[in-house]
Structure formats: structure tokens, C-alpha cells
Enzyme design. Structure first.
Site, mmCIF file in Angstrom:
data_model
loop_
_atom_site.group_PDB
_atom_site.id
_atom_site.type_symbol
_atom_site.label_atom_id
_atom_site.label_comp_id
_atom_site.label_asym_id
_atom_site.label_seq_id
_atom_site.Cartn_x
_atom_site.Cartn_y
_atom_site.Cartn_z
ATOM 1 N N ASP A 61 -29.996 -22.736 39.862
ATOM 2 C CA ASP A 61 -31.047 -22.189 38.997
ATOM 3 C C ASP A 61 -30.664 -22.255 37.517
ATOM 4 O OD1 ASP A 61 -32.524 -21.378 41.348
ATOM 5 O OD2 ASP A 61 -31.098 -19.713 41.531
ATOM 6 N N HIS A 106 -27.323 -21.959 31.305
ATOM 7 C CA HIS A 106 -25.944 -21.628 30.919
ATOM 8 C C HIS A 106 -25.717 -21.707 29.405
ATOM 9 C CE1 HIS A 106 -25.110 -26.086 31.135
ATOM 10 N NE2 HIS A 106 -24.298 -25.767 30.134
#
Length: 417
Positions: free
Chosen positions: A270, A226
């Protein structure tokens, strides 16, 4: 005939200010001499590194000797280091000898060979003398029956090695960092000491800290996916090392970024990425890698773990310029999936860590940073990557971390580590 003159009984005398100048000059000269002696005897001491090779008869080579932190490797390394310590600490070089470090095992026709790094400290003017004496001490002991180590005929003498390269070798083992358990604890975390968490990196945009990361080799970092939602171009990123953001101990440009193929922000699963540095780092006491666990590595609830970073001390707070650490506990996924906690949002690829009572937690700016656990002899393993959570240190909202063991095969497929 003139008689020789008779000396007068009156003696000439120096004026007090002249005597004061003479005394001051003598004192200053003595001080300079003493200062030079102290400098050359104490401050001109330099570290010198040598490589040596030894044979160990009657021990056959096993692949386990090449497995980092394996029991057989660790035990033999300690035995070798203790033997060389004993040799030099009972010699006339005991005040110059610092330590030894067995670094590599190789098969031999007569058993096993080991490469060892030796560290000494002495003035530069005595280097040749010290090296000759060290050689003589080793040869005398290895030719006797008092040591299980024997001389390697193919490499019979000590070989000098560059200091930076030697420190790289000395710090090439993974997971060497803070001694555990810690002696102190602060409610909202504490400032990290130098070299406690040498794998910690800062990923930056335009010189500003954006995310944390962990050094897992000379050229690879492990972090959160992210972190790259807004900025995907590796040319925009740099990595810095050391306990302070400004000034950094070391900087590296980023060459490439690999985000997990299945990562999607709305899922939070993930949340993992690897970053390749443009130039490999040279390991030192302050910068080296953390250990990666095997896929079968298990961490039990209530285990004590550490999270580190430069993140805010509270939600929407400013970043810290100095690396901070906090000790938290592993919480089972079942507990974190309770309705009052995260209501089923915690998947098998995540680790929950913190306290349901709140207060101690990672926060904004810590994303991508390491969650580590100490195993065995203070060897630190990376088990989690700071991923997400609700608020910072909020009751019933502990931190969520990407579970490294769950993605162990993926990491290897991208980095070969």
C-alpha cells in the site's frame, strides 16, 4: 560690362575618408532596413488561436465520443483534423496555418457537433486580415458539398482565444509525451529531452528534491506513501515541474497529502499517496498529465517500460539536476518471488521491473516517480510508482513498484479521477 564668369574646368573632389564615411552610412542604413524587414517578416511571427464549431450531420452522438482515447473518438478526431488540414493547406493561408485540434463532441438535433481549435502563425499587423480570410475559406468550403463538416449556425464565426488557454486545451489529453520506440539507448539511462515526460514532478522540502511524483490532473499528483514518513505537514512541501530541478519550469505549493490508510513502512504494501496542489497547473507542451489505466489494464512480462527521475546514478551517489530516463522490462511476480530474488516479498499490489542481470534500475531519489508504458499511438499510461528495492541495479534485485491498477479504485475514491 562685366561678362559672366567662366567656370573653371577643374572639378572639386571628395576626400577618400569622406567617401568611406558615406558608403559606411549607406551600408548601415540598408542593413538596418533589411534587418527590420527580416524581423517583422520572420521573428515578429506570433501564434494565434481560434475556436470554431461545426456540425456533422448523420452521425448520432454516443457516450463513447466523450471517452478519452476511445477508438471511435480518436478516429473521428483524426478525420476532422485531416479535413481542416486539407481545407487550409490548399488555400492562400497555407503558409500561416499550423494545425487543428478537435477537442469536444456534443449532441445536436441534426447529428453531432464538434468544437475545434485552430492554430495559425502570422505577424500581429495582419491578424484581422488573416482571421477574415480564414472565415471566408471555411464558409466557402462548408457551404459546398466538398466537406462532411457543416457550419454551426449557433456559432458561425471563428472566435479568438488566449494563447495560454489554447495551449492548455491542446495539451489536455493525457499521456502525450515521448515518441516510442526511442532511437537511442544508453547503458545507465539517459538524459530526458524536453517534453518527453511532461507529467514528471519533483516533491521538495525546503527547495531540495525529496521524491518524484506524477501529474494525473490539473491539481493532483500520484506518488509513494513512504515519501511522507518523516515530513507529513503539507505546508513543508512544494512541487516543481520541468526537466531540471534548478531552475524549475514551474512551482506549486502543496495543499494536502493523502496517504493510503493501510500503509506501514515495515510491510511495504500500500505504498501509495495522492498530493493535491494549492493552485491548479495550466497544461502546456512541457507540463501535462499522464493517463491512468483502468483496473483491468494488463501488462505482460517482457513488456518494455520506462522509469524516470532525478535519482542517483548509483547507490549513495549524488542526485541528478536533469531528469533522466531508463528503459526496463516487466518481470513476472513469480520470477521475482524466487528465493534468489526477493523470496516471496513481492505482493499482488506490486510490479517487478528491471533486469535480473542488474545495471538498469531506479535508485535513491526516484521514489514516488512514474513507471510508464506506451499504448496505441504513443499514449503513455502510469502503471507503477517507484517503491522499493535492494541496492540499485544489483544482480537479481530489480526494482519494485506500486501496481497502479491494484489501487485504481482507491485513487478514484480520493481524487474522483
Amino acid at each position: 560690362m562685366y561678362q559672366p564668369g567662366i567656370l573653371s574646368g577643374r572639378r572639386s573632389s571628395l576626400k577618400p575618408w569622406v567617401i568611406a564615411i558615406i558608403i559606411t552610412t549607406v551600408v548601415l542604413a540598408l542593413a538596418i532596413i533589411v534587418g527590420l524587414l527580416v524581423y517583422f517578416l520572420a521573428y515578429d511571427q506570433k501564434f494565434q488561436y481560434y475556436q470554431a464549431s461545426f456540425q456533422i450531420p448523420n452521425i448520432e452522438y454516443s457516450p463513447d465520443f466523450s471517452v478519452e482515447h476511445s477508438k471511435i473518438r480518436t478516429n473521428l478526431k483524426n478525420k476532422i483534423n485531416n479535413e481542416i488540414d486539407k481545407i487550409f493547406q490548399t488555400s492562400n493561408l497555407k503558409h500561416h496555418y499550423i494545425k487543428s485540434h478537435a477537442v469536444n463532441f456534443r449532441p445536436s438535433d441534426k447529428g453531432l457537433k464538434v468544437d475545434v481549435l485552430l492554430k495559425f502563425q502570422f505577424t500581429s499587423t495582419s491578424a484581422n486580415t488573416i482571421k477574415r480570410q480564414a472565415d471566408e475559406i471555411l464558409h466557402r468550403m462548408l457551404n459546398s458539398n466538398e466537406s462532411f463538416l457543416k457550419k454551426d449556425p449557433s456559432l458561425p464565426y471563428l472566435r479568438e482565444i488566449n494563447g495560454a488557454q489554447a495551449e492548455h486545451i491542446l495539451n489536455s489529453c493525457c499521456g502525450l509525451g515521448k515518441e516510442y520506440p526511442p532511437m537511442e539507448r544508453i547503458a545507465n539511462g539517459q538524459v530526458a529531452n524536453k517534453a518527453d515526460w511532461p507529467w514528471q514532478a519533483s516533491l521538495q522540502i525546503d527547495g531540495g528534491h525529496f521524491c518524484g511524483a506524477s501529474l494525473i490532473s490539473q491539481e493532483w499528483l500520484l506518488t509513494a506513501a513512504h515519501c511522507f514518513e518523516l515530513y507529513k505537514n503539507p505546508k513543508l512541501w512544494t512541487a516543481s515541474f520541468g526537466t531540471t530541478l534548478n531552475p524549475p519550469l514551474m512551482r506549486r505549493q502543496v495543499q494536502s497529502i493523502i496517504v493510503h490508510e493501510n500503509y506501514a513502512a515495515h510491510k511495504r504494501d500500500d505504498d501509495i499517496a495522492v498530493v493535491k496542489l494549492s493552485t491548479p497547473v495550466l497544461f502546456s507542451e512541457d507540463v501535462h498529465r499522464v493517463c491512468l489505466p483502468n483496473a483491468t489494464f494488463e501488462v505482460l512480462p517482457k513488456s518494455k517500460v520506462f522509469v524516470t527521475g532525478w535519482g542517483a546514478l548509483k547507490a549513495n551517489g549524488p542526485l541528478s539536476n536533469t531528469l533522466r530516463q531508463v528503459e526496463v522490462e516487466i518481470i513476472s511476480n513469480d520470477m521475482c518471488n524466487q528465493v534468489k530474488v526477493y523470496g516471496g516479498a513481492v505482493s499482488s499490489g506490486m510490479i517487478c521491473a528491471g533486469f535480473l542481470t542488474g545495471k538498469l534500475d531506479a535508485c535513491e531519489g526516484d521514489s514516488g516517480g512514474p513507471l510508464v508504458i506506451a499504448q496505441g499511438r504513443n499514449i503513455w499510461y502510469l502503471i507503477g510508482i517507484v517503491s522499493w528495492g535492494i541496492d540499485c541495479g544489483k544482480e537479481n534485485k530489480p526494482g519494485l513498484y506500486t501496481r497502479v491498477t491494484h489501487y485504481r479504485d482507491w485513487i478514484k475514491s480520493k481524487t474522483n479521477i
